[in-house]
Design an enzyme around this catalytic site. Structure first.
Site, mmCIF file in Angstrom:
data_model
loop_
_atom_site.group_PDB
_atom_site.id
_atom_site.type_symbol
_atom_site.label_atom_id
_atom_site.label_comp_id
_atom_site.label_asym_id
_atom_site.label_seq_id
_atom_site.Cartn_x
_atom_site.Cartn_y
_atom_site.Cartn_z
ATOM 1 N N ASP A 176 0.856 -1.182 0.000
ATOM 2 C CA ASP A 176 0.000 0.000 0.000
ATOM 3 C C ASP A 176 0.894 1.233 0.000
ATOM 4 O OD1 ASP A 176 -2.545 1.298 0.221
ATOM 5 O OD2 ASP A 176 -3.207 -0.327 1.522
ATOM 6 N N GLU A 235 3.440 10.127 -14.039
ATOM 7 C CA GLU A 235 4.795 10.168 -13.476
ATOM 8 C C GLU A 235 5.034 8.961 -12.573
ATOM 9 O OE1 GLU A 235 5.189 13.900 -11.498
ATOM 10 O OE2 GLU A 235 5.309 15.075 -13.353
ATOM 11 N N ASP A 247 -3.248 4.527 -2.380
ATOM 12 C CA ASP A 247 -4.386 4.960 -1.575
ATOM 13 C C ASP A 247 -4.950 6.283 -2.091
ATOM 14 O OD1 ASP A 247 -5.953 4.591 0.955
ATOM 15 O OD2 ASP A 247 -4.972 6.475 1.499
ATOM 16 N N HIS A 269 -11.110 -3.451 3.151
ATOM 17 C CA HIS A 269 -11.038 -3.087 4.561
ATOM 18 C C HIS A 269 -11.888 -1.872 4.915
ATOM 19 C CE1 HIS A 269 -8.170 -0.605 2.450
ATOM 20 N NE2 HIS A 269 -8.140 0.223 3.471
ATOM 21 N N ASP A 270 -12.577 -1.296 3.934
ATOM 22 C CA ASP A 270 -13.410 -0.115 4.183
ATOM 23 C C ASP A 270 -14.899 -0.376 4.005
ATOM 24 O OD1 ASP A 270 -11.316 1.660 4.773
ATOM 25 O OD2 ASP A 270 -10.968 2.082 2.650
#
Length: 563
Positions: free
Chosen positions: A104, A253, A206, A330-331
């Protein structure tokens, strides 16, 4: 477990991903919190399950205000999870087992304890002041604009020492970085190079759509569809605080940094409508290889609704873009609680037979449900800040249920979150021994993806159906499989020209019909799904698994009927 992980630059197209929430996977030292040595211990389980890549939620040093998404050191390992030596050992062991390892990356914000922010906060003329988003109060005082924190309250925190506000899209302890500053970009790109140099196979980035904010800091407009009982941050539309056009330059980028290393993948966390989500593939596919598609997390669980989402997504994909699907994370509440334990099996078959890369959330393969959390046991800051609305995420983050041992084999100490009440019965050990369990269904589905390339690289073709039946074809070079899913509780008889006489059932979600021949009508039990092979099937496409895939979906067969 095969060796998909080593076949090509685009291994991520053909693999099955598995999210590990490290705090809750396996504890190795009895402190009640999962850790890296625990994950290492469970690699044989993941190998047996058949997945190809593990995505770890954050393991970096953190004050844990948001359980690791508030990072105080981007190039370290929090002692709670172990050491850098433990991490290196995990990477080596995962690769030895043929598994890829994804980290992550949390580039939108840091912890307020990060040295960068401590410097930035120290004075208005500090060289790192512009690494974060500082603004003067609006005329007459108060926050610079109406932007809200997703965790409740204003998105602006006043700093009395300097007389300015800093912006935080989440907790006040998570100040947002200023991604318009080239120095910030280079610092995060160096973080990426650090971990990629250690052998990490890619990143899940994230809240990637948050990175760039409106340069003029204009007020967000009100949400005309907001109603009481919803989280307060939904009162406004994030027109100016997220999803700005310049974000795609940043992601390109990032992709170039990732591409400095062989065979790496960039995945974006993005909660946006499909037509905006697909922009994150970038011009000429130079953005994220997989902008996460969360459509199944919130859709009405009905055949026609899901059918429409699949069609809309396939049509929206840029030419050559690779799809992906997610059922849990997880949310969001557990899939077995969202759709019910019976439909959770059908959901598994859906996830693992749609065109694109599937991502599993730990525990979904054993049917883990949302665990009720008593007020005194709440750990999630979102729930603490906005109580009573059902937004708490603790219930989908409870410890993995391994066995009938104390604490379900997760820890010898008291787990950081309570276990499900049925954990001593519904666990890996007991379900592995039950030939018809949901765990063995997941294993069979993943194995079938390896055996039948149509399920990985084949085109998706909708087949017309009625009522609770979702019907589609996955077509390979020489043959096709049919997937028939009953999203209702009542039995259904399906008649379709797409299902040839004497077709054979390869797999039922009940794991009890393999080899059964269909003679004209397909009878489905309530909450049943099946995968069907053509009569006299030989898997002519098997040799093509590692060849370039077809990227086009096909139109529906309009002459087929099911009811």
């Amino acid at each position: 477990m095969g060796d998909l992980g080593d076949i090509s630059e685009d291994w991520w197209r053909r693999g099955t991903f598995y999210q590990v929430y490290p705090r809750s996977f396996q504890d190795s030292n009895g402190d009640g919190v999962g850790d890296l040595k625990g994950i290492l211990r469970r690699l044989p389980y993941l190998r047996e399950l058949g997945v190809d890549a593990i995505w770890l939620s954050p393991i970096y040093p953190s004050p844990m205000a948001d359980f690791g998404y508030d990072i105080s050191d981007y190039t370290g390992v929090d002692p709670l999870f172990g050491s850098m030596e433990d991490f290196d050992a995990l990477v080596a062991a995962a690769h030895e087992a043929g598994l890829k390892l994804i980290l992550d990356l949390v580039p939108n914000h840091t912890s307020d304890q990060h040295p960068w922010f401590i410097e930035s906060r120290s004075s208005r003329d500090n060289p790192k002041r512009n690494w974060y988003i500082w603004r003067d109060p609006k005329p007459g005082g108060g926050p610079p604009n109406n932007w809200l924190s997703e965790f409740g309250g204003s998105g602006w925190e006043y700093d009395s020492e300097s007389g300015q506000y800093y912006y935080h899209a989440f907790l006040a302890q998570q100040p947002d970085l200023n991604w318009r500053n080239p120095e910030v970009r280079q610092a995060i790109y160096d973080v990426m190079r650090f971990w990629l140099g250690k052998g990490v196979d890619g990143f899940r980035v994230d809240v990637i759509w948050h990175l760039i904010k409106d340069a003029k800091f204009r007020d967000n407009p009100p949400n005309p569809h907001y109603h009481e009982g919803r989280p307060p941050h939904e009162k406004i539309l994030t027109q100016y605080s997220t999803d700005q056009a310049e974000v795609h330059e940043v992601i390109a980028e990032m992709r170039r940094v990732s591409d400095e290393f062989d065979a790496r993948v960039l995945i974006g966390e993005i909660y946006l409508p499909l037509h905006r989500l697909v922009a994150y593939y970038g011009n000429d596919l130079t953005g994220a290889q997989m902008p996460f598609n969360f459509a199944l997390l919130s859709t009405l669980w009905s055949a026609r609704s899901i059918e429409r989402i699949i069609e809309d997504y396939e049509k929206a994909l840029p030419q050559g873009a690779w799809p992906n699907w997610v059922l849990g994370n997880h949310d969001r509440p557990r899939v077995a609680s969202r759709v019910g334990p019976e439909q959770a099996r059908v959901a598994a078959m859906l996830l693992l037979t749609l065109r694109g890369t599937p991502t599993l959330y730990y525990g979904d393969e054993i049917g883990m449900r949302q665990v009720p959390i008593a007020p005194g046991e709440v750990r999630d800051p979102f729930e603490k800040n906005v109580p009573g609305l059902g937004v708490g995420r603790d219930g989908c983050r409870t410890p993995m249920q391994w066995s009938s041992e104390p604490n379900a084999g997760f820890s010898t100490g008291k787990p950081w979150l309570p276990l499900a009440h049925d954990a001593l019965r519904e666990n890996v050990t007991s379900l592995a021994a039950d030939k018809t369990s949901i765990l063995n269904l997941y294993k069979a589905l993943i194995a079938l993806r390896r055996e039948w390339p149509q399920l990985v690289t084949g085109t998706y073709e909708r087949v017309a159906a009625q009522g609770d039946i979702l019907l589609y074809r996955r077509r390979g070079e020489e043959s096709a499989l049919i997937v028939a899913l009953n999203l209702g509780a009542d039995p259904a008889a399906v008649t379709s020209s797409a299902i040839a006489f004497n077709s054979e059932i390869l797999l039922s979600t009940f794991l009890d019909r393999k080899g059964e021949t269909i003679e004209g009508v397909l009878d489905l039990r309530g909450n049943e799904g099946v995968i069907i092979a053509p009569p006299g099937h030989r898997n002519h496409d098997a040799a093509d698994l590692h060849q370039p895939e077809t990227d086009q979906s096909e139109p529906a067969d309009t002459d087929d009927q099911a009811g």
